[in-house]
Scaffold this active site. Structure first.
Site, short mmCIF file in Angstrom:
data_model
loop_
_atom_site.label_atom_id
_atom_site.label_comp_id
_atom_site.label_asym_id
_atom_site.label_seq_id
_atom_site.Cartn_x
_atom_site.Cartn_y
_atom_site.Cartn_z
N MET A 177 -8.92 8.54 -0.41
CA MET A 177 -9.77 8.97 0.72
C MET A 177 -10.29 10.38 0.46
O MET A 177 -9.56 11.22 -0.07
CB MET A 177 -8.94 9.00 2.01
CG MET A 177 -8.24 7.70 2.33
SD MET A 177 -7.29 7.90 3.84
CE MET A 177 -6.41 6.33 3.86
N GLY A 219 -0.51 2.14 9.56
CA GLY A 219 0.20 1.91 10.82
C GLY A 219 -0.67 1.66 12.03
O GLY A 219 -0.22 1.83 13.16
N SER A 234 0.85 -1.19 0.00
CA SER A 234 0.00 0.00 0.00
C SER A 234 0.88 1.24 0.00
O SER A 234 1.62 1.48 0.96
CB SER A 234 -0.90 0.01 1.24
OG SER A 234 -1.50 1.28 1.37
N MET A 288 -12.10 4.88 -0.63
CA MET A 288 -12.73 5.20 0.66
C MET A 288 -13.42 6.55 0.50
O MET A 288 -13.02 7.56 1.09
CB MET A 288 -11.68 5.23 1.76
CG MET A 288 -11.23 3.84 2.18
SD MET A 288 -9.68 3.89 3.10
CE MET A 288 -8.55 3.79 1.72
N HIS A 315 -8.41 1.23 -3.90
CA HIS A 315 -9.31 1.11 -2.75
C HIS A 315 -9.97 2.47 -2.53
O HIS A 315 -9.34 3.40 -2.03
CB HIS A 315 -8.47 0.66 -1.54
CG HIS A 315 -9.23 0.57 -0.26
ND1 HIS A 315 -8.61 0.43 0.97
CD2 HIS A 315 -10.56 0.58 0.01
CE1 HIS A 315 -9.52 0.37 1.92
NE2 HIS A 315 -10.70 0.46 1.37
N ASP A 337 -6.68 -5.82 4.72
CA ASP A 337 -6.00 -4.53 4.67
C ASP A 337 -6.00 -3.89 6.07
O ASP A 337 -7.06 -3.59 6.61
CB ASP A 337 -6.76 -3.64 3.68
CG ASP A 337 -6.12 -2.29 3.44
OD1 ASP A 337 -5.01 -2.04 3.94
OD2 ASP A 337 -6.77 -1.47 2.75
N ASP A 353 -4.76 3.84 -2.00
CA ASP A 353 -5.87 4.27 -1.15
C ASP A 353 -6.34 5.66 -1.53
O ASP A 353 -5.56 6.61 -1.49
CB ASP A 353 -5.41 4.28 0.32
CG ASP A 353 -5.12 2.88 0.82
OD1 ASP A 353 -6.07 2.08 0.84
OD2 ASP A 353 -3.96 2.60 1.17
N MET A 373 -11.51 -5.06 5.84
CA MET A 373 -10.67 -4.12 6.57
C MET A 373 -10.34 -4.75 7.93
O MET A 373 -11.25 -5.17 8.66
CB MET A 373 -11.39 -2.79 6.79
CG MET A 373 -11.54 -1.93 5.56
SD MET A 373 -10.03 -1.67 4.60
CE MET A 373 -8.93 -0.90 5.81
N HIS A 412 -1.38 -1.38 -4.22
CA HIS A 412 -2.62 -0.95 -3.56
C HIS A 412 -2.58 0.57 -3.39
O HIS A 412 -1.66 1.12 -2.79
CB HIS A 412 -2.71 -1.66 -2.21
CG HIS A 412 -3.98 -1.42 -1.47
ND1 HIS A 412 -5.13 -2.16 -1.69
CD2 HIS A 412 -4.30 -0.55 -0.49
CE1 HIS A 412 -6.09 -1.75 -0.88
NE2 HIS A 412 -5.61 -0.77 -0.13
C1 DX5 Z 1 -6.02 2.21 5.57
C2 DX5 Z 1 -5.64 1.79 4.20
C3 DX5 Z 1 -4.55 0.80 4.13
C4 DX5 Z 1 -3.24 1.23 4.77
C5 DX5 Z 1 -2.72 0.01 5.48
O1 DX5 Z 1 -7.27 2.77 5.57
O2 DX5 Z 1 -6.75 1.24 3.51
O3 DX5 Z 1 -4.32 0.33 2.81
O4 DX5 Z 1 -2.28 1.71 3.88
O5 DX5 Z 1 -1.59 0.37 6.19
P1 DX5 Z 1 -0.87 -0.62 7.20
O6 DX5 Z 1 -0.47 -1.85 6.45
O7 DX5 Z 1 0.30 0.20 7.67
O8 DX5 Z 1 -1.84 -0.92 8.32
ZN ZN Z 2 -6.41 0.21 1.57
#
Ligand code: DX5
Ligand code: ZN
Length: 214
Positions: free
Chosen positions: A35, A143, A6, A66, A64, A173, A33, A135, A31
């Site tokens: 948002m 993190g 990601s 969001m 992904h 994820d 993200d 999720m 991946h």
């Molecule tokens: C969080 C994201 C993830 C994020 C995961 O909402 O959808 O893809 O990057 O990060 P880690 O692997 O650090 O938990």
């Molecule tokens: Zn994600």
């Protein structure tokens, strides 16, 4: 095991270097993200960044979303070169229509569930899906700590996929480490998304290789 680093945890000051690292690794997809600050309490990257990544990436893009009203952007992400499009169950009133629009646009359709959303809500749509993304943290940030109940949720989803005759694969994820990843693999996961574990590691290519072996 398939692995999808990601890029939320990548170095945005030198994104090209991190995309090239993924290109040179055993990763199966990238991946990304997206948002909107409404569906989740954070804003990440938008269309120009996805375009720049797509120009360098030699792995399929796993996008992904969001965001609220994800149906507005299906064709946009197809044009940007997405292979997989993940929409949140919680953001889609007409999920069946959206899944079919993703397919009509020529992408693989994935539906994402927040941690508190039970897998049973997917019963009717599962035969039409290529992937389910569970999720394993509350979406919005990298993190975070892995939510333990996710292991039994993966097992329940695996049973539901079998019962409905679906060909969907299972992606997880959030909070994926070598330790949680191993237990997720045993529970039946097909794709591990990993942000911090890969990008905060001293040897990201080696860490991707270790995740692949789980
Ligand atoms: C969080 C994201 C993830 C994020 C995961 O909402 O959808 O893809 O990057 O990060 P880690 O692997 O650090 O938990
Ligand atoms: Zn994600």
């Amino acid at each position: 095991m398939l692995v999808a680093p990601s890029i939320l945890s990548a170095d945005f000051g030198n994104l090209q270097k991190d995309i090239e690292m993924i290109n040179n690794s055993q990763a199966d997809m990238i991946h990304i993200d997206i948002m909107d600050g409404v569906f989740v309490p954070n804003i990440s990257v938008g269309i120009p960044v996805v375009k720049a990544v797509a120009e360098i990436a030699r792995k399929p893009l796993d996008v992904h979303l969001m965001i609220v009203n994800p149906e507005k952007f299906i064709n946009t992400f197809k044009e940007l070169g997405a292979t997989w499009l993940n929409v949140h169950y919680e953001a889609c009133t007409h999920l069946n229509r959206i899944v079919h629009e993703i397919h009509e646009a020529g992408m693989k359709a994935a539906v994402t569930l927040n941690p508190a959303t039970p897998v049973c809500v997917l019963e009717e749509i599962l035969p039409d899906l290529d992937m389910v993304l569970l999720m394993t943290v509350n979406p919005g940030f990298g993190g975070q700590k892995f939510i333990e109940g996710s292991i039994s949720k993966v097992k329940k989803l695996r049973e539901l996929i079998k019962a409905t005759g679906s060909h969907a694969i299972i992606e997880v994820d959030g909070g994926v480490t070598l330790e949680t990843g191993k237990r997720l693999a045993q529970a039946g996961v097909d794709v591990l998304v990993s942000g911090n574990t890969v990008f905060k590691s001293q040897d990201p290519i080696g860490t991707i290789g270790l995740l692949k072996k789980l």
